[in-house]
Design an enzyme around this catalytic site. Structure first.
Site, PDB file in Angstrom:
ATOM      1  N   GLU A  35      39.579  40.437  47.593  1.00 29.76           N
ATOM      2  CA  GLU A  35      39.553  39.209  46.543  1.00 29.76           C
ATOM      3  C   GLU A  35      39.009  37.890  47.500  1.00 29.76           C
ATOM      4  O   GLU A  35      39.525  37.708  48.704  1.00 29.76           O
ATOM      5  CB  GLU A  35      40.822  38.904  46.159  1.00 29.76           C
ATOM      6  CG  GLU A  35      40.765  38.134  44.683  1.00 29.76           C
ATOM      7  CD  GLU A  35      40.432  39.364  43.768  1.00 29.76           C
ATOM      8  OE1 GLU A  35      39.507  39.034  43.257  1.00 29.76           O
ATOM      9  OE2 GLU A  35      41.006  40.131  43.281  1.00 29.76           O
ATOM     10  N   GLY A 126      37.701  35.915  29.357  1.00 31.66           N
ATOM     11  CA  GLY A 126      38.299  35.138  30.370  1.00 31.66           C
ATOM     12  C   GLY A 126      39.627  35.433  30.956  1.00 31.66           C
ATOM     13  O   GLY A 126      40.480  34.814  31.343  1.00 31.66           O
ATOM     14  N   GLY A 128      39.790  37.522  33.194  1.00 30.09           N
ATOM     15  CA  GLY A 128      39.327  38.319  34.638  1.00 30.09           C
ATOM     16  C   GLY A 128      38.662  39.508  34.626  1.00 30.09           C
ATOM     17  O   GLY A 128      38.544  40.123  35.690  1.00 30.09           O
ATOM     18  N   ASP A 176      30.536  41.747  39.893  1.00 31.01           N
ATOM     19  CA  ASP A 176      30.855  42.020  38.490  1.00 31.01           C
ATOM     20  C   ASP A 176      29.644  43.123  37.901  1.00 31.01           C
ATOM     21  O   ASP A 176      29.899  44.010  37.138  1.00 31.01           O
ATOM     22  CB  ASP A 176      31.062  40.788  37.551  1.00 31.01           C
ATOM     23  CG  ASP A 176      32.185  39.886  38.127  1.00 31.01           C
ATOM     24  OD1 ASP A 176      32.819  40.402  39.157  1.00 31.01           O
ATOM     25  OD2 ASP A 176      32.334  38.671  37.457  1.00 31.01           O
TER      26      ASP A 176
END
Ligand code: ADP
Ligand code: MG
Length: 385
Positions: A35, A126, A128, A176
């Site tokens: 992350e 939204g 994630g 992503d």
């Protein structure tokens, strides 16, 4: 899946008065670990999930583009020759931005026909899980096929990223789209964000009877954008003072020296990124050598690092993680950019419902809103249906 495909085909026919030429789909993704490492040219380990955007596409005999979604009231229409970031707004900037971005990557669209697109998605927005990349990737593979562009998947990921950066205006990395395009069943995508090299890493979750539980806290903090920019700035400052191109070039062994050179806050930001990169590498090695049950401590350590060093957690995420851990999770961490969103917990199949009940109870006790929880499995990337 068969339901949504039928739905998409039927609604396309109603909306545009013709049968589509084909159906394509692409998944959302969850980041298992890694992350705030992407923009530091480090490592990430996401996987594609069993929630997808499904689209139907029909070729037209002019050069107009139309996009519709179950999510939106109106069909948005534009001429292929009018595509430009400034001409795109709202949700349609995701699919139409991809059409524009192909041109930026040198696709010759001079003779390309227009298309009608209708899409539906089971990726929650939204949470994630990248509902945005699911749309971009589905549109990218569909247009790549019908326009016969021959782009490889890595380039399609860049096309999707450019659409998101320029047409939508969100300064996101390439994780992503890479997960959505390169994902494989039961596997994660190990991505080097510097070289963009990627490797499919089998996870073996089903063999170990493990499931990944998503706990969406529903919290979205106003300072998420500011906080993200702030953390990026700290990382850049740390790299500058340490004299490296990016924090990718700092190793765990360099940390004692970094502590001497940096103020406390910058040091802790740097320490998160440096140790998180190492944890991604350790996770890949551990999963290969010992199987997924052994990665629990790495997930736990990732959460502590984000909570204490990077300071991007919120009480709801901490509570979700702690409650999962206290009720038998193999490992748990917040996932995504932080300041809200979702946590993940690696859980034995028979322990899932117990953990869900415990988290519901803990949230109620603390007066937090009820979280949304569901299990995801690692799935194949974008495909023609
Ligand atoms: P996420 O973390 O889910 O990717 P983003 O803010 O990046 O969140 O993307 C969400 C946006 O993507 C939505 O606000 C909407 O504009 C678009 N979007 C997502 N799903 C759909 C859908 N099914 N139909 C139309 N637009 C969608
Ligand atoms: Mg997104």
């Amino acid at each position: 899946m068969s339901d949504i495909r039928d739905d998409v085909r039927d609604t396309f026919a109603e909306l545009y008065g013709a049968q589509p030429d084909g159906l394509w789909s692409a998944p959302g993704r969850v980041n298992l670990i890694g992350e705030h490492t992407d923009y530091n040219e480090g490592f990430v380990l996401p996987f594609a999930i069993n929630r997808r955007t499904v689209l139907a596409l029909g070729l037209r005999d002019d050069r107009r583009l139309r996009v519709g979604s179950a999510f939106a009231d109106e069909v948005v229409e534009i001429a292929l020759d009018e595509l430009a970031p400034d001409a795109l707004h709202g949700w349609s900037a995701y699919p139409l931005g991809v059409a524009w971005a192909f041109g930026q990557f040198g696709a010759d669209l001079a003779g390309a026909p227009g298309v009608d697109i209708y899409l539906e998605s089971t990726v929650p927005v939204g949470a994630g899980l990248s509902s945005s990349a699911a749309i971009e990737s589905a549109v990218a593979v569909a247009l790549n096929d019908v326009w016969q562009l021959g782009f490889d998947r890595q380039t399609l990921a860049k096309v999707g990223q450019l659409a998101e950066n320029r047409a939508v205006g969100a300064p996101t990395g390439i994780m992503d789209q890479s997960a959505s395009l390169l994902g494989r069943k039961d596997s994660a995508v190990f991505l080097d964000c510097r070289s963009l090299d990627s490797e499919v890493v089998p996870l073996g979750l089903a063999e170990d009877d493990l499931q990944l539980l998503i706990i969406d806290t529903g919290v979205s903090h106003d300072h998420a954008t500011g906080g993200y920019a702030d953390r990026r700035a700290s990382c850049e400052k740390g790299a500058r003072i340490l004299g490296v191109e990016s924090l990718r070039d700092v190793s765990v062994d360099d940390l004692p020296q970094a502590r001497e050179l940096l103020d406390d806050e910058t040091f802790r930001r740097v320490r998160h990124v440096v140790t998180e990169n190492q944890r991604v590498l350790d996770t890949v090695r551990t999963v290969r050598e010992q199987g997924p049950t052994a990665i629990g401590p790495l997930l736990d350590a990732s959460h502590v690092s984000m909570r204490d060093d990077f300071e991007i957690s919120v009480p709801e995420l901490d509570l979700a993680v702690e409650t999962a851990q206290a009720n038998g999770a193999i490992g748990a961490r917040m996932t995504g950019g932080g300041f809200g969103g979702a946590a993940i917990a690696l859980v034995s199949s028979e322990g899932v419902s117990r953990i869900q009940v415990a988290i519901d109870g803990a949230f109620a006790e603390h007066g937090f809103g009820q979280p949304t929880m569901f299990v995801v499995t690692a799935s194949d990337g974008a495909t023609r249906e």
